[in-house]
Write a protein that holds these residues in place. Sequence first.
Motif, PDB file in Angstrom:
ATOM      1  N   THR A   1      -2.989 -28.140 -13.794  1.00  0.00           N
ATOM      2  CA  THR A   1      -2.059 -27.399 -14.621  1.00  0.00           C
ATOM      3  C   THR A   1      -2.427 -27.207 -15.903  1.00  0.00           C
ATOM      4  OG1 THR A   1      -0.949 -28.527 -12.370  1.00  0.00           O
ATOM      5  CG2 THR A   1       1.168 -28.036 -14.188  1.00  0.00           C
ATOM      6  N   LEU A   2      -2.099 -27.071 -16.212  1.00  0.00           N
ATOM      7  CA  LEU A   2      -2.211 -26.074 -17.658  1.00  0.00           C
ATOM      8  C   LEU A   2      -1.035 -27.044 -18.287  1.00  0.00           C
ATOM      9  CD1 LEU A   2      -4.835 -23.179 -17.514  1.00  0.00           C
ATOM     10  CD2 LEU A   2      -5.356 -25.679 -17.864  1.00  0.00           C
ATOM     11  N   THR A   3      -0.210 -26.071 -17.788  1.00  0.00           N
ATOM     12  CA  THR A   3       1.809 -26.708 -18.616  1.00  0.00           C
ATOM     13  C   THR A   3       2.330 -26.708 -18.147  1.00  0.00           C
ATOM     14  OG1 THR A   3       3.318 -24.909 -19.814  1.00  0.00           O
ATOM     15  CG2 THR A   3       2.013 -24.062 -18.348  1.00  0.00           C
ATOM     16  N   ASP A   4       3.211 -28.196 -18.626  1.00  0.00           N
ATOM     17  CA  ASP A   4       4.295 -28.945 -18.194  1.00  0.00           C
ATOM     18  C   ASP A   4       5.411 -28.231 -17.489  1.00  0.00           C
ATOM     19  OD1 ASP A   4       2.049 -30.968 -18.420  1.00  0.00           O
ATOM     20  OD2 ASP A   4       3.359 -31.526 -19.997  1.00  0.00           O
ATOM     21  N   SER A   5       5.727 -27.380 -18.573  1.00  0.00           N
ATOM     22  CA  SER A   5       6.706 -26.547 -18.897  1.00  0.00           C
ATOM     23  C   SER A   5       6.819 -24.430 -17.907  1.00  0.00           C
ATOM     24  CB  SER A   5       6.977 -26.179 -20.551  1.00  0.00           C
ATOM     25  OG  SER A   5       6.348 -25.657 -20.797  1.00  0.00           O
ATOM     26  N   VAL A   6       7.579 -23.991 -18.385  1.00  0.00           N
ATOM     27  CA  VAL A   6       8.005 -23.348 -16.882  1.00  0.00           C
ATOM     28  C   VAL A   6       6.457 -22.220 -17.034  1.00  0.00           C
ATOM     29  CG1 VAL A   6       9.038 -21.140 -16.675  1.00  0.00           C
ATOM     30  CG2 VAL A   6      10.110 -23.724 -18.321  1.00  0.00           C
ATOM     31  N   PRO A   7       5.623 -22.028 -16.533  1.00  0.00           N
ATOM     32  CA  PRO A   7       4.333 -21.229 -15.898  1.00  0.00           C
ATOM     33  C   PRO A   7       4.960 -19.704 -16.782  1.00  0.00           C
ATOM     34  CG  PRO A   7       5.145 -22.170 -14.184  1.00  0.00           C
ATOM     35  CD  PRO A   7       5.723 -22.560 -14.844  1.00  0.00           C
ATOM     36  N   LEU A   8       3.935 -19.685 -17.881  1.00  0.00           N
ATOM     37  CA  LEU A   8       4.722 -17.802 -18.841  1.00  0.00           C
ATOM     38  C   LEU A   8       4.572 -17.349 -18.015  1.00  0.00           C
ATOM     39  CD1 LEU A   8       4.286 -16.947 -21.317  1.00  0.00           C
ATOM     40  CD2 LEU A   8       1.805 -16.995 -21.542  1.00  0.00           C
ATOM     41  N   PRO A   9       4.459 -16.818 -16.753  1.00  0.00           N
ATOM     42  CA  PRO A   9       4.663 -15.030 -16.177  1.00  0.00           C
ATOM     43  C   PRO A   9       5.552 -15.557 -15.192  1.00  0.00           C
ATOM     44  CG  PRO A   9       1.995 -16.163 -15.485  1.00  0.00           C
ATOM     45  CD  PRO A   9       2.628 -17.284 -16.464  1.00  0.00           C
ATOM     46  N   GLU A  10       6.522 -16.882 -15.146  1.00  0.00           N
ATOM     47  CA  GLU A  10       7.310 -17.045 -14.797  1.00  0.00           C
ATOM     48  C   GLU A  10       8.267 -17.385 -15.526  1.00  0.00           C
ATOM     49  OE1 GLU A  10       6.459 -20.090 -11.776  1.00  0.00           O
ATOM     50  OE2 GLU A  10       5.916 -18.972 -10.611  1.00  0.00           O
ATOM     51  N   ALA A  11       8.239 -17.011 -17.203  1.00  0.00           N
ATOM     52  CA  ALA A  11       9.472 -17.576 -18.354  1.00  0.00           C
ATOM     53  C   ALA A  11      10.859 -16.251 -18.558  1.00  0.00           C
ATOM     54  CB  ALA A  11       8.806 -17.873 -19.171  1.00  0.00           C
ATOM     55  N   GLU A  12      11.386 -16.589 -18.302  1.00  0.00           N
ATOM     56  CA  GLU A  12      12.008 -15.673 -18.722  1.00  0.00           C
ATOM     57  C   GLU A  12      12.786 -15.601 -20.301  1.00  0.00           C
ATOM     58  OE1 GLU A  12      16.483 -16.511 -16.440  1.00  0.00           O
ATOM     59  OE2 GLU A  12      15.230 -16.535 -14.521  1.00  0.00           O
TER      60      GLU A  12
ATOM     61  N   GLY B   1       0.936 -20.876 -14.911  1.00  0.00           N
ATOM     62  CA  GLY B   1       0.396 -22.330 -15.339  1.00  0.00           C
ATOM     63  C   GLY B   1      -0.723 -23.221 -14.657  1.00  0.00           C
ATOM     64  N   GLY B   2      -1.533 -22.464 -14.276  1.00  0.00           N
ATOM     65  CA  GLY B   2      -2.784 -23.131 -14.014  1.00  0.00           C
ATOM     66  C   GLY B   2      -3.245 -22.675 -13.599  1.00  0.00           C
ATOM     67  N   VAL B   3      -5.273 -23.470 -12.526  1.00  0.00           N
ATOM     68  CA  VAL B   3      -6.122 -22.765 -12.403  1.00  0.00           C
ATOM     69  C   VAL B   3      -6.270 -23.287 -10.966  1.00  0.00           C
ATOM     70  CG1 VAL B   3      -7.498 -22.328 -14.563  1.00  0.00           C
ATOM     71  CG2 VAL B   3      -7.704 -23.968 -13.550  1.00  0.00           C
TER      72      VAL B   3
END
Lengths: 327, 247
Positions: free
Chosen positions: A194-205, B161-163
Amino acid sequence: MSVLIYVNHNNDKIKKSTFETALYARKVAEMTNTNEVIAVSLGTISDSSLSVLGNYGVTKVLSDTNPLFDQFDAAVHSKALAKASQEVGAKTIVLSQNSNGKAIAPRLSIRLQAGLVAGATELPTILGNNFTVRKSVFSGKAFADIGILTPIKIVSLNPNSYPVVKGEGTAPVEAFNSGVTASDVKVRVKEVKTLTDSVPLPEAELVVSAGRGMKGPENWGMIEDLAQALGAATACSRPVADVHWRPHHEHVGQTGITIRPNLYIAIGISGAIQHLAGVNNSKVIVVINKDPEAPFFKAADYGIVGDAFEIIPKLTKAVKAFKAQNG
Amino acid sequence: MLVCISKTPDTTAKIAFTNNNSTFDTNGVTFIMNPTDEWYALVRAIEIKEQLGSGTVTVINVGPKENESIVIQKALAIGADNAVRIDATPDDAHFVAAQIAAHAESENYDIIFTGKETIDYNGSSIGGMVAELLNLPYISLANSLQLINTTTAAATREIEGGVEELEVDFPFVISAQKGMAEQRIPNMRGIMSARSKPITVLPPKAVTEFTAIIAYELPPARTQVKLIDPEHPEELIRLLHEQAKVI
């Protein structure tokens, strides 16, 4: 006759993109005079988590909880989805055009000999046997209406293209045996990071994005503060990712990722055409730039001409005040 | 290795339509090799060949003769060994994928590369269709690919959100995106040698098209930007809430 959807889930939670496809499928079901929207879920998830799909127009969930599905292999998922489609006699199958959907939908298209519209942005137009779906083409610079010529149709819906409104109802969950075995798995997932704890960019509103105008990575604190106040994801332009001011997974644009949030705030980004290709399907674009001639202003709904270093802290303060008032 | 390459309008091309919005207007449009096919798929295939000190990189394009000078020559100049052109108009993803699969079936490629998606139709479909037609594993949206040994490769794939870190045995199909390789500019030696590299032209196989483009439409122009006083950014928040209704 029924409309089938593929469920995206992770950690016992259904992803928002699946609610979009569920409501889209519900509408297609009504347009094709069928009542049935069947959701197919593959992998470990509880029945109670799946039954909430009833709130979004799903009439029945078929769940194969074989843990083989938890590690993603497009061949295995599409094989199972094809089997479910054939068993229920699905005429339309709706997926989300996300990382899994992009891998499954084309395989499914071959398996079912079904035409695929990948990246649909609107409901189909159905007139007799003509089934036409609008999709985004030329990297967001135009739309094309694509006719699906085969008896079975597959629609892969762009994320954030269909509104999610929660309704009533629960969907019964039935066990489904897709017949997939360990020997079907050819792609071995070793690790998921996981690269981010917050909302993943492609899913962010909501997305706050910044570019070279920020002058250096040490100045990103104020961008993150603004994003956090808004509950937004952060993104960046290509030059910024290329010089490693920001990680590559934040790079939006033609060679980065394509996003279509409800709100895209671009700070210190001039708006090169390659960058616009990644964001121009955003519903509302705000541009903050000290150069009034920046081309991005031509693609923006709202703009502020001025020094980001002065404006952003004030804007963050205004967001916090707004949130305090509107809870 | 086989690399699927596509011809697309240049990134900066003006998009317009003719014939009652049924046809893309190519008037004045410069065409290029699709960026992710060129920068990531093709270059990574060439790098792997260089690393091994052996192997062949073949490029395949479904398209008319003019594509030889627009995309195929460039791919050969960058370092592909030979090319196959299927002489047909690429109107439908299934049609294109079936042409590629028909060629690949008898050639025993170890890796079939595509770019992540073309910048014109943005379907991201060809790799998955070719994989299914040939019954091969498919890794989509990969941003790295390394050979582990003579039977197995390791790849990473971008997810929301990941790889994912993956392993797969040859042969397989992979779609490449940023991170996979760096763009290469063809040098003079490459350009000269490209002229003597073979291009095989094959007639298309009869294939049913699954879809047809009915019409195009340009998006409505955005209304003129509304400028907000930099001294009062709270006005922006008010407009985003009350007018645009996005927060």
